[in-house]
Design a protein around this motif. Structure first.
Motif, short mmCIF file in Angstrom:
data_model
loop_
_atom_site.label_atom_id
_atom_site.label_comp_id
_atom_site.label_asym_id
_atom_site.label_seq_id
_atom_site.Cartn_x
_atom_site.Cartn_y
_atom_site.Cartn_z
N ASP A 122 120.04 14.35 107.90
CA ASP A 122 121.47 14.49 107.49
C ASP A 122 122.24 15.61 108.12
OD1 ASP A 122 120.44 12.89 105.21
OD2 ASP A 122 119.74 14.48 104.37
N GLN A 123 121.80 15.64 109.33
CA GLN A 123 122.73 16.58 110.34
C GLN A 123 123.13 15.99 111.70
OE1 GLN A 123 120.84 20.55 111.26
NE2 GLN A 123 119.84 20.56 109.54
N GLU A 124 124.17 16.33 112.25
CA GLU A 124 124.56 15.78 113.32
C GLU A 124 123.78 16.42 114.44
OE1 GLU A 124 127.25 13.80 114.13
OE2 GLU A 124 127.25 13.37 111.85
N PRO A 125 123.52 15.63 115.42
CA PRO A 125 122.58 16.08 116.55
C PRO A 125 123.35 17.15 117.48
CG PRO A 125 123.91 14.03 117.39
CD PRO A 125 123.93 13.99 115.88
N PHE A 126 122.53 18.04 117.75
CA PHE A 126 123.15 19.16 118.64
C PHE A 126 122.18 19.63 119.79
CE2 PHE A 126 120.50 21.28 115.19
CZ PHE A 126 119.80 22.17 115.91
N VAL A 127 122.78 20.53 120.65
CA VAL A 127 121.98 21.01 121.75
C VAL A 127 121.85 22.71 121.52
CG1 VAL A 127 123.88 21.14 123.19
CG2 VAL A 127 121.47 21.23 124.29
N GLU A 128 120.80 23.11 122.03
CA GLU A 128 120.83 24.42 121.79
C GLU A 128 119.99 25.25 123.08
OE1 GLU A 128 119.21 26.55 117.85
OE2 GLU A 128 117.36 26.29 118.82
N VAL A 129 120.14 26.40 123.29
CA VAL A 129 119.69 26.97 124.48
C VAL A 129 118.63 28.03 123.64
CG1 VAL A 129 119.45 28.77 126.42
CG2 VAL A 129 121.07 26.54 126.37
N THR A 130 117.48 27.87 123.74
CA THR A 130 116.29 29.14 123.43
C THR A 130 115.93 30.00 124.40
OG1 THR A 130 115.84 27.35 121.72
CG2 THR A 130 114.22 29.37 121.63
N GLY A 131 116.32 31.03 124.24
CA GLY A 131 115.76 32.03 125.08
C GLY A 131 114.26 32.45 124.86
N VAL A 132 113.69 33.27 125.83
CA VAL A 132 112.26 33.50 125.54
C VAL A 132 112.16 34.33 124.11
CG1 VAL A 132 110.30 34.92 126.14
CG2 VAL A 132 111.94 34.13 127.87
N GLN A 133 111.57 33.86 123.23
CA GLN A 133 111.40 34.49 121.84
C GLN A 133 110.04 35.45 122.04
OE1 GLN A 133 113.83 33.34 119.07
NE2 GLN A 133 114.67 32.80 121.15
N GLN A 134 110.43 36.57 121.39
CA GLN A 134 109.40 37.52 121.58
C GLN A 134 108.41 37.81 120.33
OE1 GLN A 134 112.42 40.71 122.78
NE2 GLN A 134 110.95 41.37 124.25
N GLY A 135 108.85 37.09 119.10
CA GLY A 135 108.06 37.05 117.93
C GLY A 135 107.73 35.71 117.84
N LEU A 136 107.07 35.57 116.61
CA LEU A 136 106.65 34.08 116.36
C LEU A 136 107.86 33.20 116.12
CD1 LEU A 136 103.59 32.88 115.64
CD2 LEU A 136 104.15 33.27 113.26
N PHE A 137 107.67 32.07 116.80
CA PHE A 137 108.83 30.97 116.59
C PHE A 137 108.24 30.05 115.33
CE2 PHE A 137 110.95 27.19 117.35
CZ PHE A 137 112.38 27.60 117.79
N VAL A 138 109.33 30.12 114.34
CA VAL A 138 109.20 29.48 113.19
C VAL A 138 110.25 28.13 113.15
CG1 VAL A 138 109.12 29.47 110.66
CG2 VAL A 138 108.04 31.56 112.13
N GLN A 139 109.84 27.15 112.71
CA GLN A 139 110.93 25.89 112.65
C GLN A 139 110.40 25.25 111.43
OE1 GLN A 139 113.90 24.99 114.39
NE2 GLN A 139 113.94 24.06 112.62
N LYS A 140 111.09 24.88 110.47
CA LYS A 140 110.90 24.05 109.31
C LYS A 140 111.47 22.57 109.48
CE LYS A 140 111.98 23.48 104.26
NZ LYS A 140 112.57 24.03 103.20
N LEU A 141 110.30 21.63 109.39
CA LEU A 141 110.61 20.38 109.71
C LEU A 141 110.57 19.43 108.37
CD1 LEU A 141 108.28 19.80 112.77
CD2 LEU A 141 110.75 20.35 112.81
N GLU A 142 111.50 18.50 108.02
CA GLU A 142 111.33 17.89 106.91
C GLU A 142 112.07 16.57 107.07
OE1 GLU A 142 113.28 19.70 103.64
OE2 GLU A 142 114.79 20.83 104.74
N GLY A 143 111.56 15.66 105.89
CA GLY A 143 112.24 14.14 106.21
C GLY A 143 112.19 13.53 107.60
N ARG A 144 112.95 12.92 108.29
CA ARG A 144 112.77 12.35 109.60
C ARG A 144 113.54 13.14 110.54
NH1 ARG A 144 113.87 5.97 109.70
NH2 ARG A 144 112.82 6.46 111.94
#
Length: 272
Positions: free
Chosen positions: A69-91
């Motif tokens: 339910d979101q439009e596609p997007f692009v993101e630059v992710t720099g070096v993450q110094q802590g734990l990287f957390v991402q929620k995934l749901e649906g498709r």
């Protein structure tokens, strides 16, 4: 350059993660492999939400993303110094570009890589030609890979000896366990500590000490995932820690739980 990694170092609860999503790491086009370690593609179709956790590598990513339910997007992710957390749901679907540590700067030469560190920048003006739909929409995986190749090949990435040096030095840290102290490493490379730190800030995004410690934690995490009877004192010594307590402290600060607790339940999510 070393061959692309094919292990799961850095993925917390790797077996659980791979059971829930379709995760692949295809190679980029040959001209891009000097700077890009691999692409990473994830597709998921979940009945209930899942939260992924990653102990990040010292690498910058460009990530094309499509969530439910979101439009596609692009993101630059720099070096993450802590734990990287991402929620995934649906498709959903993600097509990511993992640059070799030190390899991103030639594609974005206008600023030090340290300026991206800790940030996730959506639709960055640095890459105006990025077209999320062109990458994410094709049903054919080869077409998505080709779209990533086309995007990167359209960018100017001329020779950069400093990038080459940074990539070589980080890869040396990753593969040589005897590298434990920044001062000793700088001396062995014929550099001052200050010069080494400046190179890493400009091209890697984090300092050499951080890189040394992060690769230690990755190895400890892999042992916790695969060996239920780890001799933590012996591993701490093997990784160059002064004692087991220092390893436990770094592991807990990074992953969220002590290594013995993680080893007992590697599929469990750490606290957020």
């Amino acid at each position: 350059m070393a061959a692309p990694r094919r292990d799961t170092r850095g993925i917390v609860g790797a077996a659980d993660f791979l059971a829930r999503v379709d995760f692949r790491r295809p190679d980029p086009a040959e001209p891009l492999r000097h700077h890009v370690e691999h692409y990473w593609l994830i597709d998921w179709d979940l009945d209930e939400p899942y939260i992924s956790h990653v102990v990040p590598h010292p690498a910058v990513h460009i990530v094309f993303q499509q969530f439910a339910d979101q439009e596609p997007f692009v993101e630059v992710t720099g070096v993450q110094q802590g734990l990287f957390v991402q929620k995934l749901e649906g498709r959903g679907r993600v097509c990511g570009i993992k640059f070799r540590p030190g390899g991103f700067r030639p594609f974005a030469p206008g600023q030090a890589v340290s300026e991206w560190t800790g940030r996730r920048v959506r639709s960055p003006g640095t890459f105006p030609t990025a077209d999320p739909a062109a990458v994410l929409t094709p049903a054919d995986e080869d077409a998505r890979i080709a779209a990533l190749d086309t995007f990167l090949l359209s960018l100017s990435s001329g020779p950069d000896p400093q990038a080459d040096l940074a990539m070589t030095l980080v890869d040396r840290i990753r593969t040589d366990r005897t590298i434990r102290r920044v001062a000793d490493f700088a001396r062995a490379e014929g550099m001052s500590v200050r010069l080494l730190q400046r190179l890493f800030a400009g091209y890697v995004g984090v300092g050499p000490k951080w890189v040394i410690l992060r690769y230690r934690i990755h190895e400890a995490l892999e042992h916790a995932e695969t060996d239920r009877e780890v001799d933590w004192a012996a591993l701490a010594a093997d990784l160059g820690y002064a004692d087991q307590a220092h390893l436990v402290r770094d592991f807990t600060a990074t992953v969220g739980v002590p290594p013995t607790a993680y080893a007992a339940h590697p599929a469990a999510s750490p606290p957020r």
